[in-house]
Design a protein around this motif. Structure first.
Motif, short mmCIF file in Angstrom:
data_model
loop_
_atom_site.label_atom_id
_atom_site.label_comp_id
_atom_site.label_asym_id
_atom_site.label_seq_id
_atom_site.Cartn_x
_atom_site.Cartn_y
_atom_site.Cartn_z
N UNK A 344 5.03 22.61 -78.25
CA UNK A 344 3.71 22.91 -77.68
C UNK A 344 3.23 21.74 -76.80
N UNK A 345 3.34 20.51 -77.30
CA UNK A 345 2.89 19.36 -76.52
C UNK A 345 3.76 19.13 -75.29
N UNK A 346 5.00 19.60 -75.33
CA UNK A 346 5.88 19.47 -74.18
C UNK A 346 5.66 20.59 -73.16
N UNK A 347 4.84 21.59 -73.51
CA UNK A 347 4.57 22.70 -72.60
C UNK A 347 5.62 23.79 -72.64
N UNK A 348 6.47 23.77 -73.65
CA UNK A 348 7.53 24.78 -73.75
C UNK A 348 6.99 26.10 -74.29
N UNK A 349 6.00 26.04 -75.19
CA UNK A 349 5.46 27.25 -75.80
C UNK A 349 3.95 27.17 -75.81
N UNK A 350 3.34 28.29 -76.12
CA UNK A 350 1.88 28.35 -76.22
C UNK A 350 1.45 28.02 -77.64
N UNK A 351 0.15 27.84 -77.83
CA UNK A 351 -0.36 27.54 -79.16
C UNK A 351 -0.11 28.70 -80.12
N UNK A 352 -0.21 29.91 -79.62
CA UNK A 352 0.01 31.09 -80.45
C UNK A 352 1.43 31.11 -80.99
N UNK A 369 8.65 21.03 -85.31
CA UNK A 369 9.51 21.49 -84.22
C UNK A 369 10.75 20.63 -84.11
N UNK A 370 11.40 20.75 -82.96
CA UNK A 370 12.61 19.97 -82.75
C UNK A 370 12.26 18.50 -82.47
N UNK A 371 13.22 17.64 -82.78
CA UNK A 371 12.99 16.20 -82.63
C UNK A 371 12.77 15.83 -81.18
N UNK A 372 11.70 15.07 -80.95
CA UNK A 372 11.36 14.64 -79.60
C UNK A 372 11.93 13.25 -79.33
N UNK A 377 4.62 9.47 -76.83
CA UNK A 377 4.17 9.98 -75.55
C UNK A 377 3.56 11.38 -75.67
N UNK A 378 3.94 12.09 -76.71
CA UNK A 378 3.36 13.42 -76.94
C UNK A 378 2.10 13.37 -77.78
#
Length: 490
Positions: A344-352, A369-372, A377-378
């Motif tokens: 979500x913080x990376x802009x890959x998906x929406x909050x929903x 989620x997956x490891x950043x 930075x997020x």
């Protein structure tokens, strides 16, 4: 001011008394160490080398005189110190070793020999210490004989008289088994006492208050109850089968163990104390100083308990580096993408897509989620702050499980977005001073530290019974009633 200082003084005195009581129980709890050390020292003392001491005596008075006059006494006193040096000469050493056919070196012979002169007397005591009783007496008498010869031939002075001949001693100077046993026990007690005093780990709510300046909102015992996990899982599956199917993203928490009575009451105490912090405290971050102190355990059980109290709660797993929730609780997703906070913080998906409804009522979760590659930075962004604010508008309570504040700066970055912080302190883990460092790091962001949770306390430990006697006393009784009633319902 005088009243306050007196009160602080009384508190310090009380703390010292409690520490002494704790020290006593700690030593009593480790009494087997004291016993083992005492037995070992007793055996070593019994098997130690026994030495024997024999003493011959020389009288420094002219033997040719018919009586002892003042001149003789004065002369004897003056010669006593001179004669003591005779026994250190190489010539006397050679006479003794040749007479007794000894192979000892000069230094070895001197280590066995002791020359003394009792105060206000003209008597020389020639004491020899040796593992063999007869040899000790022979060497002492030989030294007396050699000294007389050396004085007569070399010093041309008054030859000493034999005052007493050394006899073979019958009693040795070795340490007895009893002395070794007692000495070993005393030594072990002293070492345990020193280790207790030097132990700077948090053991009680008082130590957290003293070093961190924050109250302890609840005390959790070491969670060893795993025998009812299977029954709870089957019960959950039956209950879940009766529920209507949920729409949207769903998440099943497949590895969650129920709390026993003591842990359940500790969690209720925590929820009650959190409610006293104020109605405006709704965004709560849960952190610790290190990994392994139980912050994820507290976060998950707090999520479950708040939902049972009728509060719509969401848990945000913000530990993007090493999520303990995803690995320990075996989250099962209803979707294939497994989106979470990092997506979500990376802009890959929406909050929903990042918010999941769990198989518990009134509970939702945003997994890590997956490891950043660079979580800071997020997390340290306005997007994260906006997310927490948005969740606060949709849920009664927002819980944020953060990385340890003592290792990473991620938790400090998240603190400014929260209303309050809950610090989980592992029992006997880390140093007490580090509690203060963690509290100060959080407070610098403007976030209020609500209090601490002391986790992993061993109630059945003898050294903790004077702290947590009532909890340990009633735990077994109510645990039995608690699980008996559950089994009857099933």
């Amino acid at each position: 001011m005088s009243g306050e200082s007196k009160e602080h003084k009384n508190n310090r005195m009380e703390s010292k008394t409690v520490d002494l009581v704790g020290m006593f129980f700690r030593i009593l709890e480790r009494f087997w160490i004291v016993l083992v050390c005492a037995v070992i020292c007793g055996i070593l003392a019994e098997n130690s080398v026994t030495t024997y001491s024999a003493t011959s005596k020389l009288y420094i008075v002219n033997k040719d005189s018919s009586g002892v006059n003042i001149a003789d006494l004065q002369l004897g006193t003056a010669l006593t110190l001179d004669y003591q040096e005779v026994f250190k000469t190489w010539e006397v050493y050679k006479m003794v070793t040749e007479e007794l056919d000894l192979l000892y070196s000069y230094q070895q012979m001197q280590s066995m020999l002791t020359i003394s002169n009792p105060e206000d007397t003209r008597i020389l005591y020639i004491t020899v210490t040796h593992p063999d009783a007869k040899m000790a007496a022979d060497i002492a008498n030989s030294y007396a004989k050699a000294a007389k010869i050396f004085i007569a031939n070399t010093m041309e002075g008054v030859e000493p008289s034999d005052f007493s001949v050394a006899m073979e001693p019958s009693v040795g100077n070795g340490a007895s088994a009893v002395i070794g046993f007692v000495g070993g026990g005393v030594l072990a007690v002293a070492i345990l006492a020193i280790l207790f005093v030097l132990d700077n780990r948090p053991r009680s709510p008082e130590s957290i208050q003293q070093y961190g300046g924050i109250p302890t909102l609840s005390v959790f015992p070491a969670n060893k109850n795993k025998r009812h996990a299977g029954k709870f899982t089957s019960e959950k599956k039956k209950t879940a089968a009766k529920k209507p199917e949920r729409s949207g993203n769903c998440l099943e928490i497949s590895n969650f163990q129920p709390l026993d009575y003591v842990c359940h009451e500790a969690m209720n105490t925590l929820c009650t104390n959190l409610s006293y912090c104020g109605k405006d405290i709704r965004k709560i971050m849960i952190t610790s100083r290190y990994a392994g102190e139980g912050k994820s355990y507290i976060a998950m059980n707090l999520l479950c308990t708040l939902s049972q109290l009728g509060k719509k709660t969401v848990l945000v797993d913000a530990d993007l580096r090493a999520s303990g929730i995803q690995s320990d609780y075996r989250l099962r997703y209803s979707t294939q993408n497994h989106y979470g906070l990092s997506e979500y913080l990376s802009g890959i998906c929406s909050l929903k897509e990042a918010v999941y409804q769990t198989d518990w009522p009134n509970t939702y979760m945003i997994p890590a989620g997956h490891e950043a590659p660079n979580p800071l930075q997020l997390l340290d962004t306005q997007a994260m702050g906006d997310l927490i604010e948005q969740l606060a508008g949709q849920f009664d309570v927002v819980l944020i499980d953060t990385p340890p504040v003592g290792i990473l700066v991620d938790a400090v970055a998240l603190a400014k977005f929260c209303d309050g912080a809950l610090l989980v302190v592992g029992y006997c883990k880390g140093k007490q001073q580090e509690i203060k460092d963690a509290v100060e790091s959080i407070k610098q962001t403007g976030c209020k530290v609500l209090g601490a949770v002391l986790n992993g306390v061993k109630f059945n430990s003898m050294s903790n019974r004077h702290y947590y006697y009532s909890s340990e006393r009633y735990a077994g009784h109510y645990n039995k009633r608690y699980y008996t009633s559950k089994e009857k319902k099933q």
